[in-house]
Design an enzyme around this catalytic site. Structure first.
Site, short mmCIF file in Angstrom:
data_model
loop_
_atom_site.label_atom_id
_atom_site.label_comp_id
_atom_site.label_asym_id
_atom_site.label_seq_id
_atom_site.Cartn_x
_atom_site.Cartn_y
_atom_site.Cartn_z
N PHE A 1 0.88 -1.18 0.00
CA PHE A 1 0.00 0.00 0.00
C PHE A 1 0.91 1.22 0.00
O PHE A 1 1.53 1.53 1.01
CB PHE A 1 -0.85 -0.09 1.28
N GLY A 2 1.07 1.87 -1.15
CA GLY A 2 2.05 2.93 -1.30
C GLY A 2 1.48 4.31 -1.08
O GLY A 2 1.00 4.93 -2.04
N LEU A 3 1.54 4.82 0.13
CA LEU A 3 1.05 6.16 0.44
C LEU A 3 2.18 7.08 0.89
O LEU A 3 2.38 8.14 0.32
CB LEU A 3 -0.02 6.09 1.53
N ILE B 1 7.21 1.01 3.05
CA ILE B 1 6.08 0.24 2.54
C ILE B 1 6.24 -1.24 2.91
O ILE B 1 7.21 -1.89 2.52
CB ILE B 1 5.94 0.41 1.01
N GLY C 1 14.29 -7.52 34.75
CA GLY C 1 15.58 -7.03 35.22
C GLY C 1 16.64 -7.13 34.14
O GLY C 1 16.39 -6.84 32.97
N GLY C 2 17.83 -7.55 34.52
CA GLY C 2 18.92 -7.66 33.57
C GLY C 2 18.61 -8.60 32.42
O GLY C 2 19.05 -8.37 31.27
N GLU D 1 0.18 3.90 10.72
CA GLU D 1 -1.28 4.09 10.57
C GLU D 1 -1.76 5.38 11.23
O GLU D 1 -2.91 5.47 11.67
CB GLU D 1 -2.06 2.89 11.16
N THR E 1 0.22 8.74 13.50
CA THR E 1 0.92 8.89 14.77
C THR E 1 -0.04 9.18 15.92
O THR E 1 -1.21 9.52 15.70
CB THR E 1 1.94 10.04 14.68
#
Length: 388
Positions: free
Chosen positions: A123-125, A157, A345-346, A369, A371
């Site tokens: 989906f190239g936006l 993409i 923890g570690g 999708e 920010t």
């Protein structure tokens, strides 16, 4: 609006969970280290019917609902976010635009292989200088006789350069409106089109297993009938697609929160300090309790929005629900990975434990999708505030 999952949904959840734990979990750490995109697994997901959940039966799909897709994304994301986003993008961004806006001929031409998981679509936006700002889009498509000639580039993409990627739906400027604004249209560009190239993959902070590339178009020619939907309506189509995608991303985030919760409950019951499990200490137990709250709240918001989609509730109400679900769950997921890493923890800083991978994978949920800032703008507008 009810968001209680049906018995069928819960049965489906168990089947996807079994698949994820059996076919993904044993390999995911190595795939992540190698940045390996597991094509064989994609085909297995296709055989399971995951890519065809929302597609009609006549195109090889299950004719199911959007909620089922969210369940599948959540369960895959609980084990690995890269595999979850691969499904989310393949269906929500690859299949659904064609399913929603394509002609009968276009659906019959492109969807069977996508629905079966034999191929993927992107989906190239987004571009380097434009995301939500359509006026800044620079990719152009000019009609030359019976062909569109596409020039420009896209960034970030998903599913765009794998060995089974078959096409990209591209948003491009195809002219100018009467008001002087860019006319944006959606055009399908097959992967083997001369002049189209998926550039080398990104070296990403997280989502190491997913396939993500920048794309370039240099006089890439496709037939005029590759226009998807109405000319000039491409941006509106993409925005509608993103509304659905925000709910799907929320499901992915819920999976991440649940994965953190599961890992912390196990670890806190096994790891001992001063002769007792760390889960017996309030400082740890309270943090894990907070994870449970985040998982439950996020799941409620997500499936409420999914139920609205399935019930045909659209317009402002659905947009508001989608943005609220996406905003809450994505930010809660980032918090959840911080908490989980602290509980471990570690060891939480070591790549041998899944919480380290979750920590790396989480941040993009607040960006993709739309920010968090965009979601807050949309929510504020939905409340009637005059936000610019």
């Amino acid at each position: 609006m009810s968001f209680q999952l049906s018995d069928e949904h819960e049965t489906f959840r168990r089947s996807v969970r079994e698949f994820a734990e059996g076919e993904i979990s044993p390999h995911v750490a190595q795939w992540d280290r190698d940045h390996h995109f597991p094509v064989d697994l994609i085909h297995q997901m296709g055989d399971l019917g995951l890519f065809g959940l929302t597609a009609p039966e006549e195109l090889g799909g299950a004719g199911g609902d959007f909620t089922s897709l969210c369940v599948a994304i959540e369960e895959l994301g609980r084990v690995d976010q890269s595999i979850g986003i691969t499904l989310e993008a393949a269906v929500g961004l690859g299949i659904n635009p064609i399913l929603t806006f394509g002609t009968t001929e276009q659906k019959e031409r492109w969807l069977p292989d996508l629905v079966a998981g034999r191929s993927l679509a992107g989906f190239g936006l987004t571009e380097s200088g434009s995301g939500s700002d359509a006026s800044a889009m620079r990719t152009k498509a000019e009609l030359d006789g019976d062909e569109w000639v596409v020039n420009g580039s896209k960034e970030f993409i998903t599913n765009s350069g794998s060995e089974i990627t078959s096409l990209i739906t591209v948003a491009a400027r195809t002219g100018q409106t009467e008001r002087g604004r860019p006319e944006i249209s959606a055009i399908v560009v097959p992967a083997n089109t001369p002049g189209f190239a998926a550039e080398p993959p990104y070296d990403k902070l997280g989502w190491h297993i997913s396939d993500t590339h920048p794309l370039t178009f240099d006089d890439a020619r496709v037939p005029a009938d590759h226009l998807l939907g109405e000319r000039g309506r491409g941006y509106a189509q993409f925005l509608a697609t993103l509304d659905d995608g925000r709910v799907a991303i929320a499901a992915l985030a819920v999976g991440l929160i649940q994965g953190c919760l599961d890992a912390c409950v196990r670890y806190a019951g096994e790891r001992t300090t001063f002769g007792v499990p760390i889960g017996a200490k309030q400082g740890v137990a309270f943090q894990i309790a907070d994870l449970a709250v985040k998982a439950q709240a996020g799941r409620a918001l997500t499936y409420q929005a999914a139920a609205m989609k399935d019930a045909g509730v659209g317009g402002k109400a659905f947009k508001q629900a989608a943005s609220i679900a996406k905003l809450y769950t994505s930010e809660a997921a980032v918090d959840a990975t911080r908490i989980a890493t602290q509980v471990f923890g570690g060891y939480g800083f070591m790549e041998e434990y899944p919480v380290a991978r979750f920590y790396r994978d989480a941040k993009i949920l607040e960006i993709g999708e739309g920010t968090s800032e965009v979601q807050r703008i949309l929510i504020a507008r939905g409340l009637g505030l005059p936000v610019e």
